[in-house]
Design a protein around this motif. Structure first.
Motif, PDB file in Angstrom:
ATOM      1  N   ALA A  40      -8.166  -1.195  -1.620  1.00 30.10           N
ATOM      2  CA  ALA A  40      -6.972  -1.305  -0.776  1.00 30.10           C
ATOM      3  C   ALA A  40      -5.742  -1.626  -1.612  1.00 30.10           C
ATOM      4  O   ALA A  40      -4.651  -1.085  -1.367  1.00 30.10           O
ATOM      5  N   ASN A  41      -5.896  -2.462  -2.627  1.00 32.59           N
ATOM      6  CA  ASN A  41      -4.784  -2.786  -3.514  1.00 32.59           C
ATOM      7  C   ASN A  41      -4.341  -1.547  -4.299  1.00 32.59           C
ATOM      8  O   ASN A  41      -3.149  -1.257  -4.406  1.00 32.59           O
ATOM      9  N   TYR A  43      -4.824   1.542  -3.416  1.00 29.58           N
ATOM     10  CA  TYR A  43      -4.265   2.452  -2.416  1.00 29.58           C
ATOM     11  C   TYR A  43      -2.822   2.078  -2.099  1.00 29.58           C
ATOM     12  O   TYR A  43      -1.945   2.950  -2.025  1.00 29.58           O
ATOM     13  N   ASN A  44      -2.551   0.784  -1.929  1.00 30.51           N
ATOM     14  CA  ASN A  44      -1.190   0.346  -1.617  1.00 30.51           C
ATOM     15  C   ASN A  44      -0.226   0.660  -2.755  1.00 30.51           C
ATOM     16  O   ASN A  44       0.894   1.115  -2.527  1.00 30.51           O
ATOM     17  N   GLN A  45      -0.668   0.436  -3.991  1.00 28.87           N
ATOM     18  CA  GLN A  45       0.182   0.748  -5.143  1.00 28.87           C
ATOM     19  C   GLN A  45       0.438   2.248  -5.243  1.00 28.87           C
ATOM     20  O   GLN A  45       1.566   2.685  -5.501  1.00 28.87           O
ATOM     21  N   THR A  47       0.312   4.434  -2.801  1.00 31.66           N
ATOM     22  CA  THR A  47       1.146   4.863  -1.682  1.00 31.66           C
ATOM     23  C   THR A  47       2.608   4.521  -1.931  1.00 31.66           C
ATOM     24  O   THR A  47       3.503   5.314  -1.628  1.00 31.66           O
ATOM     25  N   GLN A  48       2.861   3.346  -2.493  1.00 34.53           N
ATOM     26  CA  GLN A  48       4.235   2.968  -2.817  1.00 34.53           C
ATOM     27  C   GLN A  48       4.815   3.922  -3.862  1.00 34.53           C
ATOM     28  O   GLN A  48       5.954   4.380  -3.745  1.00 34.53           O
ATOM     29  N   ASN A  99      -3.480  10.426   2.096  1.00 36.02           N
ATOM     30  CA  ASN A  99      -2.384  10.270   1.148  1.00 36.02           C
ATOM     31  C   ASN A  99      -2.658  10.973  -0.174  1.00 36.02           C
ATOM     32  O   ASN A  99      -1.728  11.437  -0.839  1.00 36.02           O
TER      33      ASN A  99
END
Length: 192
Positions: A40-41, A43-45, A47-48, A99
């Motif tokens: 998840a971490n 993925y968040n990076q 996506t940003q 994504n």
């Protein structure tokens, strides 16, 4: 003194097995939670980074080389996030896949823009040739040209030499100016 009455009572065998099994299950659940948190971490990076790359690609004058490099890194981040595969929660797996697909499309679009910027005249002809080759399935191996491609190249070369030599015939000069207008409009075609 240790008398038989002062000994501690030991748990029975089924209770000990149950406790060990519960401990193993808790360790597995903790490991899965850690894997999902790491994914998840990542993925968040990613996506940003993807969001920033999309904004940068929509600007008036994007730095395509830098953007292409950043986008390749973003694709790698999505691949890392998805590397756990079946261990990921279904919602996280679907979000990463979605994504990642968006990121790959952006990467392809940036690659096309880079190729168009490097060779603006051949990019439109190259895409047409590539699409016709893919649709007919008649690609030759080793990079050699098909007869139809050779004919097109020869026609383009003849048109090019005719447009550079002065012509006395007004009809042919009208035809060459029409050809030049179509050539200049294709050369000024914007990649977006």
């Amino acid at each position: 003194m240790n008398t038989p009455s002062s000994r501690r009572a030991r748990a029975s065998l089924p209770v000990r097995v149950t406790l060990i099994a519960a401990a193993v299950v808790m360790i597995v659940i903790a490991a899965l939670a850690v894997v999902n948190l790491i994914a998840a971490n990542q993925y968040n990076q990613a996506t940003q980074s993807l969001t920033e790359n999309i904004k940068a690609s929509q600007s008036q004058t994007p730095d395509l080389d830098k953007l292409g490099t950043q986008q390749q890194q973003t694709d790698a981040q999505f691949q890392d996030a998805a590397s756990a595969g079946a261990l990921l929660l279904p919602q996280l797996r679907e979000a990463i896949a979605h994504n990642s697909a968006v990121s790959e499309r952006l990467t392809k679009r940036i690659s096309k823009k880079i190729k168009a910027a490097q060779d603006p005249q051949d990019s439109s002809a190259g895409t047409q040739d590539e699409s016709s080759q893919n649709s007919t399935g008649k690609q030759k191996s080793g990079g050699s040209l098909t007869e139809e491609q050779r004919r097109k190249v020869e026609e383009l070369l003849q048109q090019n030499t005719q447009s550079t030599t002065p012509e006395s015939n007004t009809e042919s000069s009208k035809g060459s100016t029409a050809d030049q207008d179509s050539d200049s409009s294709s050369a000024q075609t914007k990649p977006w």
